[in-house]
Design an enzyme around this catalytic site. Structure first.
Site, PDB file in Angstrom:
ATOM      1  N   GLN A   1      59.433  10.938  41.348  1.00  0.00           N
ATOM      2  CA  GLN A   1      57.887  10.820  41.326  1.00  0.00           C
ATOM      3  C   GLN A   1      57.589  10.140  39.990  1.00  0.00           C
ATOM      4  O   GLN A   1      58.136  10.559  38.845  1.00  0.00           O
ATOM      5  CB  GLN A   1      57.222  12.290  41.185  1.00  0.00           C
TER       6      GLN A   1
ATOM      7  N   TRP B   1      55.159   8.148  33.498  1.00  0.00           N
ATOM      8  CA  TRP B   1      55.354   9.497  34.058  1.00  0.00           C
ATOM      9  C   TRP B   1      56.475   9.806  34.846  1.00  0.00           C
ATOM     10  O   TRP B   1      56.707   8.827  35.851  1.00  0.00           O
ATOM     11  CB  TRP B   1      53.955   9.872  34.502  1.00  0.00           C
TER      12      TRP B   1
ATOM     13  N   TRP C   1      55.377  22.632  35.160  1.00  0.00           N
ATOM     14  CA  TRP C   1      53.864  22.410  35.133  1.00  0.00           C
ATOM     15  C   TRP C   1      52.792  22.967  34.422  1.00  0.00           C
ATOM     16  O   TRP C   1      51.748  22.627  34.219  1.00  0.00           O
ATOM     17  CB  TRP C   1      53.265  22.632  36.679  1.00  0.00           C
TER      18      TRP C   1
ATOM     19  N   ASN D   1      57.944  13.137  37.471  1.00  0.00           N
ATOM     20  CA  ASN D   1      58.368  14.311  37.785  1.00  0.00           C
ATOM     21  C   ASN D   1      59.526  14.311  38.851  1.00  0.00           C
ATOM     22  O   ASN D   1      60.598  14.159  38.407  1.00  0.00           O
ATOM     23  CB  ASN D   1      57.118  15.374  37.966  1.00  0.00           C
ATOM     24  N   ASP D   2      59.240  15.004  39.912  1.00  0.00           N
ATOM     25  CA  ASP D   2      60.381  15.608  40.755  1.00  0.00           C
ATOM     26  C   ASP D   2      61.688  14.340  40.925  1.00  0.00           C
ATOM     27  O   ASP D   2      60.958  13.344  41.247  1.00  0.00           O
ATOM     28  CB  ASP D   2      60.066  15.912  42.184  1.00  0.00           C
TER      29      ASP D   2
ATOM     30  N   GLU E   1      57.352  24.601  47.001  1.00  0.00           N
ATOM     31  CA  GLU E   1      57.323  22.965  47.030  1.00  0.00           C
ATOM     32  C   GLU E   1      59.029  22.766  46.935  1.00  0.00           C
ATOM     33  O   GLU E   1      59.714  23.478  46.818  1.00  0.00           O
ATOM     34  CB  GLU E   1      56.664  22.599  45.759  1.00  0.00           C
TER      35      GLU E   1
HETATM   36  C1  FRU Z   1      56.287  19.448  42.873  1.00  0.00           C
HETATM   37  C2  FRU Z   1      55.206  18.589  43.173  1.00  0.00           C
HETATM   38  C3  FRU Z   1      55.384  18.351  44.630  1.00  0.00           C
HETATM   39  C4  FRU Z   1      54.854  16.893  44.881  1.00  0.00           C
HETATM   40  C5  FRU Z   1      54.885  16.223  43.745  1.00  0.00           C
HETATM   41  C6  FRU Z   1      53.541  15.509  43.293  1.00  0.00           C
HETATM   42  O1  FRU Z   1      56.709  19.157  41.333  1.00  0.00           O
HETATM   43  O2  FRU Z   1      54.196  19.347  43.083  1.00  0.00           O
HETATM   44  O3  FRU Z   1      55.142  19.367  45.675  1.00  0.00           O
HETATM   45  O4  FRU Z   1      55.130  16.428  46.176  1.00  0.00           O
HETATM   46  O5  FRU Z   1      54.875  17.365  42.732  1.00  0.00           O
HETATM   47  O6  FRU Z   1      54.069  14.673  42.167  1.00  0.00           O
END
Ligand code: FRU
Length: 442
Positions: free
Chosen positions: A36, A17, A275, A19-20, A189
């Site tokens: 992430q 996986w 999300w 993400n950010d 965020e």
């Molecule tokens: C944004 C977020 C951040 C957090 C991260 C967790 O996409 O929600 O605020 O640090 O992802 O994976």
């Protein structure tokens, strides 16, 4: 199936996986992209920081996982800096779930110059939780005018600023944004704060802010503010109601810029997902793709300064110019539309258009994104409009980057971007651009 949507020119992890983007930094000519990451599953499990590097922003080499969960929590988003002495440091949020509530603190990690070994600061957390459920995503920058480090960090639905001279002791300065820009149920965020020059040479501060739900294109999106920052507080140069978006599409979130001591043009990268449906996109071995890098600069418009974004030249060149067997290409499109006329762009060999450009008046147009419903992903389908300025002379030009279903469409000299993920049957299918009349006769 799982590799059908693996992009060629956008970063995606080998497996697991993502993400950010986190800890973006350019050191000794090398761009480092942390992210992430759950290396063990393509669903969002305990967060680690993955790591990749590139010298040209096109070819990415994925390295060993950089940060693992500790007793303080899993590793949520954050940033990287280089000190004047050449030391490299990472900042991340340590995240825990306590009795069903999030508990988040800010941590410092010391790294070596190659960014291959990482040591937690013994005094962690360097900022304890101030009593807020959402306290995360530290972005640290050097503020030359007050000779201190500044951390921008999520405080619920505003952004907090802290200052420090030694990166360990932090002092709260102020918070911005409770009544500015777009808000919704969720927190703000992944802030970023950067100084940029206007065309007249004056300095302005740009604050990037992710909004997890309720953004322009629905769900998550990246807004920004322009103003002044004196090392203590951020003052918005626009009215509180002004909403500015780095991207109007549905798949451009948590944008961050590279820390770069050389003072080069700032370059951002965002997570190309949302999300609303990130956990159910149609890949298997990996899940999550980054946007293309974009160079940011300030341009003067009738309503004030705005951020324009351009794809770096080397990245542009890497894309072939025709839709071949690879499904990864760039196409420049020039639409000469009379008032009331429409142009349609159909991708992936499909008949129905994915984007429709409508010239609504002498000097205005709209871009409509259309997507058919995808089975099992009710939030994925959408249909929305972005308003544009139609140029006084000549055609409306669009630049389109297509990479195995991920599409970035830029127009108005980089002032408007629309980034969308599609999961088509034939990612390598042809593109067709038609005006309304030709389209009707097709
Ligand atoms: C944004 C977020 C951040 C957090 C991260 C967790 O996409 O929600 O605020 O640090 O992802 O994976």
């Amino acid at each position: 199936m799982s590799e059908k949507f693996r992009p060629q020119f956008h970063f995606a992890p080998r497996a697991g996986w993502m993400n950010d983007p986190n800890g973006l930094i350019r050191v000794d000519g090398v761009y480092h992209l942390f992210f992430q990451h759950d290396p063990d599953s393509a669903l969002q499990g305990p967060m680690h920081w993955g790591h990749a590097r590139s010298t040209d922003l096109v070819h990415w080499e994925e390295l060993a996982v950089a940060l693992y969960p500790t007793a303080l929590g899993t590793c949520f988003s954050g940033s990287a800096i280089e000190t004047a002495e050449g030391a490299l440091k990472l900042f991340h949020t340590a995240h825990q779930s306590v009795d069903g509530r999030d508990f988040q603190t800010q941590c410092l990690v010391h790294a070596d110059r190659a960014l291959t070994s990482f040591t937690s600061e013994p005094a962690n957390p360097v900022i304890d939780n101030p009593g807020l459920e959402c306290f995360r995503d530290p972005k640290v920058i050097w503020h030359a005018a007050t000779a201190r480090w500044i951390m921008a960090v999520t405080l619920g639905q505003s952004i907090g600023f802290y200052s420090s001279t030694d990166l360990v002791d932090w002092r709260f300065e102020s918070a911005f944004g409770e009544a500015d820009g777009r808000h919704s149920d969720g927190p703000w965020e992944c802030p970023d704060l950067l100084a940029m020059q206007a065309p007249d040479g004056s300095e302005h501060w740009v604050l990037l802010v992710g909004i997890g739900s309720g953004a322009y294109g629905a769900g998550s999106g990246s807004q920004y503010f322009i103003g002044q920052f004196d090392g203590h507080r951020f003052v918005n140069a626009n009215t509180p109601e002004t909403e500015l978006w780095l991207d109007y599409g549905r798949d451009f979130y948590a944008a961050q810029s590279f820390f770069d001591r050389s003072g080069a043009v700032p370059v951002n990268i965002a997570w190309a997902s949302n999300w609303l449906y990130a956990r159910s996109t149609q890949t298997q071995a990996f899940r999550g793709v980054m946007s293309l890098p974009r160079e940011m600069d300030l341009v003067e418009k009738p309503d004030g300064l705005r951020v324009a974004q351009q794809i770096p030249e080397g990245v542009k060149q890497a894309f072939g110019s025709t839709a071949g067997a690879s499904g990864s290409y760039r196409q420049d499109i020039a639409l000469n539309l009379g008032i009331g006329e429409q142009g349609a762009i159909a991708l992936f060999g499909e008949r129905e258009p994915h984007f429709v450009v409508h010239r609504t008046s002498d000097l205005t147009a709209t871009v409509q994104t259309i997507r058919a419903e995808v089975a099992g992903m009710p939030d994925f389908a959408h249909d929305y409009l972005v308003e544009l300025a139609y140029p006084a002379n000549g055609p409306l030009t669009l630049e389109l980057y297509v990479d195995r279903g991920l599409v970035e469409l830029g127009t108005c000299d980089g002032l408007v971007w629309v980034t969308n993920l599609f999961f088509p049957e034939h990612p390598a299918g042809a593109i067709a651009v038609t005006t309304l009349q030709a389209f009707e006769n097709a």
